[in-house]
Design an enzyme around this catalytic site. Structure first.
Site, short mmCIF file in Angstrom:
data_model
loop_
_atom_site.label_atom_id
_atom_site.label_comp_id
_atom_site.label_asym_id
_atom_site.label_seq_id
_atom_site.Cartn_x
_atom_site.Cartn_y
_atom_site.Cartn_z
N TYR A 7 0.85 -1.20 0.00
CA TYR A 7 0.00 0.00 0.00
C TYR A 7 0.88 1.24 0.00
CZ TYR A 7 -5.03 -0.75 0.40
OH TYR A 7 -6.35 -0.99 0.13
N GLU A 30 -0.38 4.96 -0.15
CA GLU A 30 -1.17 6.19 -0.25
C GLU A 30 -0.27 7.41 -0.20
OE1 GLU A 30 -4.31 6.39 2.55
OE2 GLU A 30 -5.56 4.95 1.48
N ASP A 37 -8.04 14.33 -24.47
CA ASP A 37 -8.18 12.93 -24.08
C ASP A 37 -7.63 12.09 -25.22
OD1 ASP A 37 -8.98 10.34 -23.52
OD2 ASP A 37 -10.95 10.92 -22.75
N THR A 93 -5.29 6.57 -21.26
CA THR A 93 -5.09 5.23 -20.72
C THR A 93 -3.70 4.77 -21.13
OG1 THR A 93 -6.18 4.34 -22.68
CG2 THR A 93 -7.53 4.59 -20.70
N LYS A 134 -4.44 0.22 -25.03
CA LYS A 134 -4.79 0.61 -26.40
C LYS A 134 -3.52 0.71 -27.25
CE LYS A 134 -9.06 2.97 -24.99
NZ LYS A 134 -8.95 3.17 -23.53
N ARG A 194 -3.59 -2.12 -18.06
CA ARG A 194 -4.84 -1.39 -17.91
C ARG A 194 -4.68 -0.35 -16.80
NH1 ARG A 194 -9.29 -3.93 -20.12
NH2 ARG A 194 -10.32 -1.96 -19.63
#
Length: 416
Positions: free
Chosen positions: A51, A53, A197, A223, A226, A232
């Site tokens: 983790y 954060e 975008d 992203t 693609k 992903r």
């Protein structure tokens, strides 16, 4: 895979089946690709156990000595590859990345100008079903009926009339080059933030096969899969001026801890995209798409805008006597994977539209070239005509032909 087979053979068999399916079919969904073994390996590392954060060197949990270096590396590679001042690789996917832009710069009810979903925009560009359409005053531009292309005069008129705080260019079904410079001029005229975008075309941008929004857009979202051929995930990039607002919007505004294994895989993909052969790949994607467009046009198919400048084709099947959904289902049975899609001014509903959307990133990764596109078009045409006639008898034979053909095109050297 041995540990998975030992622990959960049922799930392992499903993974094996999907691997085989991906090998055996023509994958033409323009948002899909194949990742390299290195990206795949990074995605499955022990980094998933941690983790983290916060941001590098400013975390809320201890034990970040290695993770900070991983994220720093990914950010630096993004800045170098795209030529930007700031990068954030933490967004979980493209939709949260776009939501972070709204959170950074807008208040609920503020006006936004973007491409409409039926014309090729994205849900997060203020579409009515999306939170962005419910929480903000979204105004949409589209394309011209006669050309299928964006009318920048309309964009300018709408911007002057509505004075949006955010203008978005880019989308999910735009087969033509996006004029980032023109959008930048419009945004500056009305005092709006411009978001480019580039989720679909990021790989083409870094490969030099599409103009870059850098220098025109205040913020860039993408992203990392693609055409960029990574895991992903997603990234936000900007000028230094907007770095703090964007970072605060991602964390703590929308997300908790980043997915460190994905961050590592993004770093690998960015390194791969910086190699000379990636530019060749990006240009080959476009060459394949244009060859496929020509082959389909020669067979009487109506392409929105008349063709493509990038990786994507949008086909209106109205003159073929079959809906996009029926055609897509038939093609799937015939070993050709694409998606049904709304076309501009479509009289049919979105879940049963008139069109299909297809693209060439994945088949280009496998080594297909322009000379193979007439054969691809023949399989598509054969199946669409059969679907229009309600004749399913030939689907299995076509799928077998596709499977035999693809056996000569391994995925990153890996055979079936």
């Amino acid at each position: 895979m041995s540990a998975l087979h030992d622990t959960d053979p049922q799930l392992a068999s499903l993974v094996d089946a999907e691997r085989r399916r991906q090998f055996d079919v023509l994958r033409l969904i323009p948002s899909e690709n194949y990742v390299s073994p290195a990206v795949l390996a990074a995605t499955g590392t022990v980094l998933t156990n941690k983790y983290s954060e916060g941001y590098p060197h400013r975390r809320y949990y201890e034990g970040q000595q290695v993770i900070d270096q991983v994220e720093d590396l990914a950010n630096e590679r993004a800045r170098q590859l795209f030529g930007v001042e700031h990068a954030n690789v933490q967004p979980y996917s493209g939709s949260p990345a776009n939501l972070a832009v709204y959170l950074a710069f807008l208040a609920p009810g503020d006006p936004v100008l973007a491409m409409g979903l039926p014309a090729g925009g994205h849900l997060t560009h203020g579409a009515p079903p999306s939170a962005t359409g419910r929480w903000f005053d979204a105004v949409h531009y589209g394309v011209r009926r006669d050309t299928g292309r964006i009318d920048l005069d309309e964009v300018r008129d709408l911007a002057r009339s509505h004075r949006p705080k955010l203008i978005i260019c880019g989308g999910t079904a735009i087969p033509r080059t996006i004029d980032f410079a023109a959008f930048g001029e419009i945004a500056r005229e009305v005092g709006a933030i411009l978001l480019a975008d580039i989720a679909h075309i990021a790989g083409l941008v870094v490969g030099g096969a599409h103009p870059s929004p850098v220098g025109h857009a205040d913020v860039i979202s993408t992203t990392t899969h693609k055409t960029l051929r990574g895991p992903r995930g997603a990234m936000l990039m900007s000028t230094a001026e907007h770095a703090k607002a964007l970072d605060k919007a991602v964390f703590p505004g929308l997300q908790g801890g980043p997915h460190n294994h994905t961050t590592a895989a993004i770093a690998v993909a960015l390194r791969e995209a910086a190699q000379p052969d990636f530019a060749q790949y990006a240009h080959q994607i476009v060459a394949n798409a244009q060859a496929l467009a020509t082959a389909l046009t020669d067979r009487g198919y109506r392409l929105v805008s008349g063709g493509t400048d990038n990786h994507l084709l949008l086909v209106d099947l109205t003159n073929k006597g079959v809906t996009g959904k029926v055609a897509a289902k038939a093609l799937d049975a015939a070993g050709v994977e694409l998606n049904f899609n709304t076309v501009p001014f479509d009289p049919r509903r979105p879940f049963d539209p008139s069109g299909i959307r297809l693209g060439t990133p994945a088949i280009t990764t496998r080594g297909l070239a322009p000379q193979h596109m007439p054969q691809v078009a023949e399989w598509i045409d054969r199946t669409v005509r059969a679907a229009a006639d309600g004749d399913e008898s030939g689907y299995a034979d076509t799928a077998a032909q596709v499977r035999e053909f693809l056996a000569d095109f391994p995925i990153f050297g890996e055979t079936a």
